[in-house]
Motif scaffolding. Structure first.
Motif, PDB file in Angstrom:
ATOM      1  N   CYS A 205      58.739 -20.634  98.974  1.00 33.35           N
ATOM      2  CA  CYS A 205      59.949 -21.033  98.364  1.00 33.35           C
ATOM      3  C   CYS A 205      60.763 -21.766  99.085  1.00 33.35           C
ATOM      4  CB  CYS A 205      60.802 -20.249  97.369  1.00 33.35           C
ATOM      5  SG  CYS A 205      59.112 -19.107  96.255  1.00 33.35           S
ATOM      6  N   SER A 206      59.871 -22.659 100.809  1.00 31.90           N
ATOM      7  CA  SER A 206      61.263 -23.201 101.369  1.00 31.90           C
ATOM      8  C   SER A 206      60.349 -24.864 100.683  1.00 31.90           C
ATOM      9  CB  SER A 206      60.673 -22.409 102.836  1.00 31.90           C
ATOM     10  OG  SER A 206      59.100 -22.812 102.934  1.00 31.90           O
ATOM     11  N   GLY A 207      61.573 -25.256 101.189  1.00 30.32           N
ATOM     12  CA  GLY A 207      61.840 -27.026 100.600  1.00 30.32           C
ATOM     13  C   GLY A 207      62.010 -27.058  99.891  1.00 30.32           C
ATOM     14  N   SER A 208      61.304 -27.963  99.600  1.00 30.38           N
ATOM     15  CA  SER A 208      61.882 -28.423  97.863  1.00 30.38           C
ATOM     16  C   SER A 208      62.112 -27.878  96.493  1.00 30.38           C
ATOM     17  CB  SER A 208      61.728 -30.242  97.612  1.00 30.38           C
ATOM     18  OG  SER A 208      60.417 -30.128  97.923  1.00 30.38           O
ATOM     19  N   ALA A 209      62.647 -27.702  95.478  1.00 30.13           N
ATOM     20  CA  ALA A 209      63.020 -27.579  94.693  1.00 30.13           C
ATOM     21  C   ALA A 209      61.834 -27.295  93.862  1.00 30.13           C
ATOM     22  CB  ALA A 209      63.930 -27.805  93.994  1.00 30.13           C
ATOM     23  N   ALA A 210      61.282 -26.316  93.403  1.00 33.19           N
ATOM     24  CA  ALA A 210      59.723 -26.233  92.805  1.00 33.19           C
ATOM     25  C   ALA A 210      59.327 -25.534  91.963  1.00 33.19           C
ATOM     26  CB  ALA A 210      59.133 -27.049  93.283  1.00 33.19           C
ATOM     27  N   ALA A 211      58.044 -25.241  90.764  1.00 34.92           N
ATOM     28  CA  ALA A 211      58.640 -24.228  90.074  1.00 34.92           C
ATOM     29  C   ALA A 211      56.507 -23.583  91.020  1.00 34.92           C
ATOM     30  CB  ALA A 211      57.726 -24.945  88.274  1.00 34.92           C
ATOM     31  N   TYR A 212      56.980 -22.048  90.934  1.00 36.49           N
ATOM     32  CA  TYR A 212      55.882 -21.293  91.011  1.00 36.49           C
ATOM     33  C   TYR A 212      55.272 -20.875  90.451  1.00 36.49           C
ATOM     34  CZ  TYR A 212      57.783 -22.847  95.746  1.00 36.49           C
ATOM     35  OH  TYR A 212      58.074 -24.126  96.879  1.00 36.49           O
ATOM     36  N   SER A 213      53.519 -20.119  90.767  1.00 30.46           N
ATOM     37  CA  SER A 213      52.949 -19.946  89.979  1.00 30.46           C
ATOM     38  C   SER A 213      52.789 -18.357  90.156  1.00 30.46           C
ATOM     39  CB  SER A 213      51.829 -20.196  88.690  1.00 30.46           C
ATOM     40  OG  SER A 213      51.127 -19.213  87.858  1.00 30.46           O
ATOM     41  N   PHE A 214      52.922 -17.465  89.995  1.00 31.82           N
ATOM     42  CA  PHE A 214      52.342 -16.149  91.190  1.00 31.82           C
ATOM     43  C   PHE A 214      51.049 -15.303  90.157  1.00 31.82           C
ATOM     44  CE2 PHE A 214      56.225 -16.790  93.073  1.00 31.82           C
ATOM     45  CZ  PHE A 214      56.030 -16.847  94.413  1.00 31.82           C
ATOM     46  N   SER A 215      49.819 -15.460  90.142  1.00 30.21           N
ATOM     47  CA  SER A 215      48.855 -14.745  89.283  1.00 30.21           C
ATOM     48  C   SER A 215      48.157 -13.948  89.541  1.00 30.21           C
ATOM     49  CB  SER A 215      47.887 -16.009  88.722  1.00 30.21           C
ATOM     50  OG  SER A 215      49.097 -16.952  88.578  1.00 30.21           O
ATOM     51  N   PRO A 216      48.077 -12.535  88.590  1.00 29.73           N
ATOM     52  CA  PRO A 216      47.911 -11.695  89.996  1.00 29.73           C
ATOM     53  C   PRO A 216      45.630 -12.116  89.673  1.00 29.73           C
ATOM     54  CG  PRO A 216      48.077 -11.153  87.527  1.00 29.73           C
ATOM     55  CD  PRO A 216      48.725 -12.742  87.828  1.00 29.73           C
ATOM     56  N   LEU A 217      45.453 -11.388  91.068  1.00 31.48           N
ATOM     57  CA  LEU A 217      43.949 -11.826  91.379  1.00 31.48           C
ATOM     58  C   LEU A 217      43.119 -10.346  90.908  1.00 31.48           C
ATOM     59  CD1 LEU A 217      43.494 -14.267  93.751  1.00 31.48           C
ATOM     60  CD2 LEU A 217      42.762 -14.787  91.824  1.00 31.48           C
ATOM     61  N   PHE A 218      42.778 -10.178  90.319  1.00 33.71           N
ATOM     62  CA  PHE A 218      42.493  -8.347  90.182  1.00 33.71           C
ATOM     63  C   PHE A 218      40.750  -7.975  89.259  1.00 33.71           C
ATOM     64  CE2 PHE A 218      44.283  -9.873  85.658  1.00 33.71           C
ATOM     65  CZ  PHE A 218      43.151  -9.292  85.216  1.00 33.71           C
ATOM     66  N   SER A 219      40.007  -7.428  88.927  1.00 30.44           N
ATOM     67  CA  SER A 219      38.740  -6.821  88.811  1.00 30.44           C
ATOM     68  C   SER A 219      38.970  -5.611  88.429  1.00 30.44           C
ATOM     69  CB  SER A 219      38.127  -7.103  89.919  1.00 30.44           C
ATOM     70  OG  SER A 219      36.066  -6.858  88.849  1.00 30.44           O
ATOM     71  N   LEU A 220      39.110  -5.770  86.997  1.00 34.81           N
ATOM     72  CA  LEU A 220      39.105  -4.220  86.210  1.00 34.81           C
ATOM     73  C   LEU A 220      40.377  -3.199  86.431  1.00 34.81           C
ATOM     74  CD1 LEU A 220      34.961  -2.780  85.828  1.00 34.81           C
ATOM     75  CD2 LEU A 220      36.260  -3.818  84.391  1.00 34.81           C
ATOM     76  N   GLN A 221      40.173  -2.773  86.809  1.00 33.38           N
ATOM     77  CA  GLN A 221      41.670  -2.149  87.441  1.00 33.38           C
ATOM     78  C   GLN A 221      42.185  -1.431  88.895  1.00 33.38           C
ATOM     79  OE1 GLN A 221      43.838  -0.561  84.806  1.00 33.38           O
ATOM     80  NE2 GLN A 221      42.256  -1.510  83.681  1.00 33.38           N
ATOM     81  N   ARG A 222      41.206  -2.041  90.162  1.00 29.90           N
ATOM     82  CA  ARG A 222      41.014  -2.965  91.152  1.00 29.90           C
ATOM     83  C   ARG A 222      41.794  -4.206  91.258  1.00 29.90           C
ATOM     84  NH1 ARG A 222      36.582  -3.729  91.663  1.00 29.90           N
ATOM     85  NH2 ARG A 222      36.188  -0.717  92.624  1.00 29.90           N
ATOM     86  N   SER A 223      43.249  -4.128  91.648  1.00 32.54           N
ATOM     87  CA  SER A 223      44.173  -5.155  92.205  1.00 32.54           C
ATOM     88  C   SER A 223      44.170  -5.834  93.681  1.00 32.54           C
ATOM     89  CB  SER A 223      45.563  -4.981  92.570  1.00 32.54           C
ATOM     90  OG  SER A 223      45.992  -6.185  93.181  1.00 32.54           O
ATOM     91  N   LEU A 224      42.837  -6.736  93.973  1.00 28.67           N
ATOM     92  CA  LEU A 224      42.908  -7.614  94.777  1.00 28.67           C
ATOM     93  C   LEU A 224      44.197  -8.580  95.238  1.00 28.67           C
ATOM     94  CD1 LEU A 224      39.411  -9.344  93.078  1.00 28.67           C
ATOM     95  CD2 LEU A 224      39.956  -7.315  94.168  1.00 28.67           C
ATOM     96  N   GLY A 225      45.111  -8.338  94.748  1.00 32.29           N
ATOM     97  CA  GLY A 225      45.914  -9.631  95.542  1.00 32.29           C
ATOM     98  C   GLY A 225      46.263 -10.283  94.264  1.00 32.29           C
ATOM     99  N   TYR A 226      47.138 -12.412  95.209  1.00 28.48           N
ATOM    100  CA  TYR A 226      47.481 -12.706  93.709  1.00 28.48           C
ATOM    101  C   TYR A 226      47.210 -13.936  94.389  1.00 28.48           C
ATOM    102  CZ  TYR A 226      51.399 -12.334  96.943  1.00 28.48           C
ATOM    103  OH  TYR A 226      52.287 -11.783  97.842  1.00 28.48           O
ATOM    104  N   ALA A 227      47.411 -14.920  93.972  1.00 23.60           N
ATOM    105  CA  ALA A 227      47.150 -16.614  93.736  1.00 23.60           C
ATOM    106  C   ALA A 227      48.366 -16.874  93.577  1.00 23.60           C
ATOM    107  CB  ALA A 227      46.568 -17.148  92.571  1.00 23.60           C
TER     108      ALA A 227
END
Length: 538
Positions: A205-227
């Motif tokens: 979130c550094s730099g100019s103002a903008a909108a950010y989308s944080f979307s989870p990456l997962f498979s079934l019940q397994r969390s992998l990270g996020y985009a």
């Protein structure tokens, strides 16, 4: 409601203002099917403007609220509450009328054209989702760089995105990822991957103002990270982007499964040459490794050392196979310690271990005794089976040696030693004498005298010496010294302690007396013994 008008259950009104566009579309479709003209017979208007007007006839007139201003007003009211100020009256900000043909207002062509462009783009996205090769190509990836390359190839699916990062937990491939560390990969810029803490979002979130989308990456019940996606227009967060997220999650799951399968395949390939329990060579693996190494053997230096353990299962192991497994693992650790850097060791039979070591000056008997001394200090083994449950032998190897020529000789020697050990067990009072010998060998620093009233056996000194020698071929006092010398061998091999320190650890108050006894038993001084047992890698 439309059907009730058509059936004349209710009189036709001049106009119906629907609570949302979906209700309005339901009325328009039903009226059109029954040949009722809108707006000539009735006016229909919607609310909320969901941008699907071109799918219905006639084009709906609807109302669009000022959502941006509504959001700003909501934040203002929340801030007032947080600051402790009394709330003020709220007046909804004005929206705008979206004119259409379902009333007398008439259609705005420019507005309809913009809607058609959005719908056309949406249909294109659907086509790309249906016929694109993203998911197929992701399933073929074998590494993270491969997966990143495919994601960048299909970057057109990240429409209107200014920055996109794929952020994976450090242990994303585990069944339950718990890492607080995340590795982030840029998909739209040539950046080196960087690592952040799980919830440290400031990096994005550094730099100019903008909108950010944080979307989870997962498979079934397994969390992998996020985009993470940075954008300036809501058009960036499209169904196409959401499809991309799903495809990437599935690609990561395929990658994890491939690596698991590859690992299991390697394990299957290794299982024939590696003993799974001890992580040593199996009989087949040691056979191959021995024959492959014979060309490097020097008759003056290289020895085959073979150890057989757990000779008498009924003697001490009383808790079943679990205790025996622990004893075998302790014995394998002793062999690995003895090999001192060499990896040429294996479990060639259920209870038999073999290894090849290179020693410049040590003879075979010295090496066999040294391995026995190391095993005696393996508490996990001696507590289960005692000090009489193993035999060890060693022999020189030559460049002409093979597994088939050397191992049978070693096993034959072990058979003979085992028979001798088994014969001793037939002596009367053997178990009592063995308990005494265990103390001599496992606690040699404690001084025992055969005429002491503190002996753990209720025998006279003379009778004790007689039955002890009948069991083991030596008198108790001599065996007590042997136990101390065995501990000294172990310490000289496994530590860098001084001779004086080792003498004290073995229970000697006089280091000179220790030197004399050590030389008497081994034929060399402690320093000479330490040099002789300096093993090198085979």
């Amino acid at each position: 409601l439309a059907e009730s008008y058509i059936k004349k259950d209710r009189p036709f009104p001049q106009a119906v203002l629907c609570g949302n566009d979906y209700m309005a579309y339901g009325m328009l479709d039903t009226l059109a099917k029954n040949g009722i003209s809108v707006p000539d017979r009735i006016t229909i208007t919607g609310y909320e403007y969901i941008q699907e007007r071109i799918y219905h006839y006639p084009i709906l007139t609807t109302y669009q609220r000022n959502r941006a201003q509504l959001g700003a007003e909501a934040i203002r009211l929340i801030q007032q509450q947080l600051d402790g100020h009394p709330g003020t009256d709220f007046t909804p900000p004005p929206g705008r009328l979206i004119p259409g043909d379902s009333c007398q207002c008439g259609l705005d062509p420019a507005q309809l054209l913009a809607e058609q462009e959005r719908i056309s783009l949406k249909r294109t996205d659907y086509f790309l989702n249906l016929f694109g090769q993203l998911e197929f190509e992701l399933t073929e990836c074998r590494t993270i760089p491969d997966l990143l390359q495919v994601c960048r190839k299909y970057r057109y699916m990240l429409r209107h995105a200014e920055e996109v990062y794929l952020c994976l937990y450090e242990d994303w491939y585990n069944d339950r990822a718990v890492s607080e560390t995340v590795t982030c990969y840029s998909l739209l810029a040539q950046e080196e991957p960087f690592t952040i803490q799980k919830h440290d979002l400031e990096r994005f979130c550094s730099g100019s103002a903008a909108a950010y989308s944080f979307s989870p990456l997962f498979s079934l019940q397994r969390s992998l990270g996020y985009a993470v996606m940075k954008f300036h227009t809501p058009a960036a967060n499209t169904p196409l982007y959401r499809h991309w997220l799903k495809a990437v999650s599935n690609g990561l799951e395929f990658l994890r499964l491939k690596n698991d399968i590859q690992y299991l395949t390697q394990c299957c390939n290794l299982s024939e040459s590696v003993d799974n329990m001890t992580d040593m060579y199996s009989k087949r693996g040691f056979h191959s490794a021995f024959d492959a190494a014979v060309e490097t053997f020097d008759a003056r230096k290289v020895h085959l050392v073979v150890l057989r353990v757990c000779l008498f299962d009924e003697s001490y192991a009383t808790e079943g196979s679990g205790q025996k497994i622990q004893a075998l693992l302790a014995a394998s650790d002793a062999v690995k310690c003895f090999c001192a850097g060499s990896r040429l060791y294996g479990r060639v039979e259920e209870n038999t271990f073999a290894c090849v070591v290179r020693a410049d000056t040590a003879d075979s008997r010295l090496l066999a005794d040294l391995l026995g001394a190391i095993l005696l200090r393996a508490v996990g083994y001696t507590r289960c089976y005692g000090t009489d449950s193993f035999v060890c032998t060693a022999q020189l190897c030559t460049p002409d040696s093979t597994y088939q020529t050397e191992m049978p000789k070693a096993l034959q020697e072990l058979d003979q030693l085992t028979r001798i050990s088994a014969a001793r067990r037939t002596c009367s009072h053997y178990r009592e004498m063995l308990a005494l010998r265990n103390q001599f060998y496992l606690s040699p620093e404690v001084f025992f005298e055969t005429d002491s009233t503190g002996l753990p056996c209720s025998y006279s000194s003379g009778h004790l010496r007689t039955i002890y020698k009948a069991c083991f071929g030596v008198n108790p006092h001599h065996d007590c010294i042997t136990g101390r010398i065995l501990l000294a061998r172990y310490l000289l091999f496994t530590t860098q302690d001084s001779i004086q320190q080792i003498a004290q650890q073995c229970g000697y108050r006089d280091s000179k007396y220790f030197l004399r006894q050590f030389r008497l038993h081994t034929g060399m001084t402690p320093a000479e013994y330490r040099r002789a047992c300096s093993l090198t890698d085979t």
